[in-house]
Design a protein around this motif. Structure first.
Motif, short mmCIF file in Angstrom:
data_model
loop_
_atom_site.label_atom_id
_atom_site.label_comp_id
_atom_site.label_asym_id
_atom_site.label_seq_id
_atom_site.Cartn_x
_atom_site.Cartn_y
_atom_site.Cartn_z
N PHE A 6 -22.61 -16.29 -8.03
CA PHE A 6 -23.34 -16.35 -6.75
C PHE A 6 -24.19 -17.61 -6.69
N TRP A 7 -24.16 -18.26 -5.53
CA TRP A 7 -25.00 -19.43 -5.30
C TRP A 7 -25.52 -19.39 -3.87
N PRO A 8 -26.82 -19.42 -3.66
CA PRO A 8 -27.35 -19.32 -2.29
C PRO A 8 -27.02 -20.53 -1.44
N LEU A 9 -26.91 -20.28 -0.15
CA LEU A 9 -26.67 -21.35 0.82
C LEU A 9 -28.01 -21.93 1.29
N PRO A 10 -28.02 -23.15 1.82
CA PRO A 10 -29.26 -23.71 2.38
C PRO A 10 -29.81 -22.83 3.50
N VAL A 11 -31.12 -22.79 3.61
CA VAL A 11 -31.75 -22.02 4.69
C VAL A 11 -31.65 -22.81 5.99
N ARG A 12 -31.72 -22.09 7.11
CA ARG A 12 -31.68 -22.73 8.43
C ARG A 12 -33.12 -22.97 8.91
N GLU A 13 -33.43 -24.21 9.19
CA GLU A 13 -34.79 -24.57 9.61
C GLU A 13 -35.05 -24.16 11.05
N ARG A 14 -36.24 -23.58 11.25
CA ARG A 14 -36.73 -23.31 12.59
C ARG A 14 -38.20 -23.70 12.63
N LYS A 15 -38.58 -24.48 13.63
CA LYS A 15 -39.97 -24.90 13.77
C LYS A 15 -40.61 -24.13 14.92
N ILE A 16 -41.76 -23.53 14.63
CA ILE A 16 -42.48 -22.79 15.66
C ILE A 16 -43.88 -23.38 15.77
N ALA A 28 -32.36 -21.10 -8.25
CA ALA A 28 -31.33 -21.45 -7.26
C ALA A 28 -31.86 -21.30 -5.84
N PHE A 29 -32.64 -20.27 -5.58
CA PHE A 29 -33.20 -20.10 -4.24
C PHE A 29 -34.22 -21.20 -3.93
N LEU A 30 -34.98 -21.61 -4.93
CA LEU A 30 -35.94 -22.70 -4.70
C LEU A 30 -35.25 -24.01 -4.39
N LYS A 31 -34.07 -24.24 -5.00
CA LYS A 31 -33.36 -25.51 -4.86
C LYS A 31 -32.23 -25.45 -3.83
N ALA A 32 -32.16 -24.38 -3.04
CA ALA A 32 -31.01 -24.17 -2.16
C ALA A 32 -30.86 -25.24 -1.07
N GLY A 33 -31.94 -25.88 -0.69
CA GLY A 33 -31.88 -26.88 0.37
C GLY A 33 -32.08 -26.27 1.75
N VAL A 34 -32.02 -27.14 2.76
CA VAL A 34 -32.28 -26.69 4.12
C VAL A 34 -31.39 -27.45 5.09
N PHE A 35 -30.88 -26.70 6.09
CA PHE A 35 -30.20 -27.32 7.23
C PHE A 35 -31.25 -27.52 8.32
N THR A 36 -31.56 -28.77 8.64
CA THR A 36 -32.60 -29.06 9.62
C THR A 36 -32.11 -28.73 11.02
N GLU A 37 -33.03 -28.73 11.97
CA GLU A 37 -32.67 -28.43 13.36
C GLU A 37 -31.76 -29.51 13.94
N THR A 38 -31.74 -30.68 13.32
CA THR A 38 -30.85 -31.75 13.79
C THR A 38 -29.47 -31.69 13.14
N GLY A 39 -29.27 -30.69 12.24
CA GLY A 39 -27.95 -30.51 11.63
C GLY A 39 -27.77 -31.20 10.30
N ASN A 40 -28.79 -31.85 9.78
CA ASN A 40 -28.69 -32.53 8.48
C ASN A 40 -29.04 -31.57 7.35
N ARG A 41 -28.47 -31.83 6.19
CA ARG A 41 -28.81 -31.04 5.01
C ARG A 41 -29.77 -31.84 4.15
N THR A 62 -39.71 -29.35 -3.50
CA THR A 62 -40.94 -28.57 -3.67
C THR A 62 -40.91 -27.39 -2.69
N GLY A 63 -41.77 -26.42 -2.92
CA GLY A 63 -41.99 -25.36 -1.96
C GLY A 63 -41.01 -24.20 -2.06
N THR A 64 -41.38 -23.14 -1.35
CA THR A 64 -40.53 -21.97 -1.18
C THR A 64 -40.58 -21.62 0.30
N PRO A 65 -39.44 -21.60 1.00
CA PRO A 65 -39.47 -21.58 2.48
C PRO A 65 -40.06 -20.31 3.06
#
Length: 305
Positions: free
Chosen positions: A13-23, A128-141, A146-149
């Protein structure tokens, strides 16, 4: 679920990048909060990890923290502030950690997790969850260094594990043999002009209440800055301030103030609903009712809770 179980057991198992949402953050000003939304499968695995990790770290967490913990809530934190204020702890370090969830140092966090967890499969999943990465709102990975989303099931627990470093540091003086562990020792410090303190923390929001003078609060501020630095965290210069409880401060949506009871010479610690939540509620009501022709009435000062 069967496929997910098999992947976890096989170590595939390997987590996928999280989807970014800005509020937008409360209060306006154009500032935004970054959320990271995991996939459904990743949420299931994070929930399972939380079931495993939470009892382990709950045994170690100090009673000064109230956020995202079983059988604890914001009102318990407010009650602790009331009790301390009544006992003379009236100078306040009203602290704000700048971008806490986005800035936690992964190495420092994993070191704290490894100190209590020896299972390498669990450690690998957390990392793995800490390093999973993020898909930004502009579609970039983007990689996450650092951090935990915010938005993940596991993130509040991981943030609590990191910030327990602060709890342990400030509560050490209250434990057996500590310099303020008994009433007589606290009285002795007060006679010498030395401060006593209490920490109340809810997730990344915290206050330090001081029985003493402003100088003692400033010294504690420098001490806390040094504790947070190895965690990759720092106090926000703009939002962290030293106040007296007589001037009042806001915490967890409440305005807390030491003031004289009307018609008497007695002073008490009062809690009012803060102005910002009231304004937000009024805005919601106006949006739902659409009664724009009604003149706005003067609002009454909310009574103490």
């Amino acid at each position: 679920m069967d496929d997910l179980r098999r992947a976890l057991k096989a170590g595939e198992f390997w987590p996928l990048p999280v989807r970014e949402r800005k509020i937008p953050k409360p209060g306006g000003g154009g500032k935004v909060r970054r959320l990271g939304i995991p996939t459904i499968a990743d949420r299931v695995v994070q929930a399972a990890l939380k079931l495993v990790l939470e009892p382990i770290f709950e045994a170690d967490f100090k009673p000064v923290s109230y956020g995202f913990r079983p059988k604890r809530r914001a009102h318990d934190a407010i009650a602790e502030i009331h009790e301390s204020g009544t006992k003379g702890y009236r100078w306040v370090l009203d602290a704000d950690i700048e971008a806490c969830f986005d800035s936690i140092d992964h190495t420092a966090l994993m070191d704290r997790v490894r100190a209590r967890v020896g299972d390498k499969r669990v450690l690998r999943l957390v990392k793995a969850f800490l390093k999973a990465g993020v898909f930004t709102e502009t579609g970039n990975r983007e990689d996450t260094w650092t951090g935990t989303p915010q938005g993940g099931v596991l993130s509040p627990l991981l943030a609590g594990i990191a910030l327990s470093e602060l709890d342990e540091h400030l509560i050490r003086a209250w434990e057996d043999g500590g310099e303020i562990s008994t009433g007589s020792r606290r009285q002795r410090r007060r006679r010498k002009g030395l401060p006593n303190w209490r920490l109340v923390r809810y997730a990344d929001d915290f206050v330090v209440l001081v029985h003493g003078g402003r100088d003692g609060v400033e010294a504690l501020r420098e001490e806390i800055t040094a504790v947070l630095q190895p965690l990759g965290l720092r106090l926000s210069p703009a939002k962290t301030r030293v106040v007296h409880m007589a001037d009042g401060f806001e915490f967890l949506g409440f305005h807390i103030q030491w003031r004289r009871k009307r018609g008497t010479d007695k002073w008490y610690v009062y809690t009012f609903i803060a102005d910002r939540p009231i304004r937000a509620l009024k805005d919601k009501i106006r949006a739902l009712t659409n009664r724009t022709s009604q003149p706005e009435r003067r609002s009454r000062t909310p009574g103490p809770c």
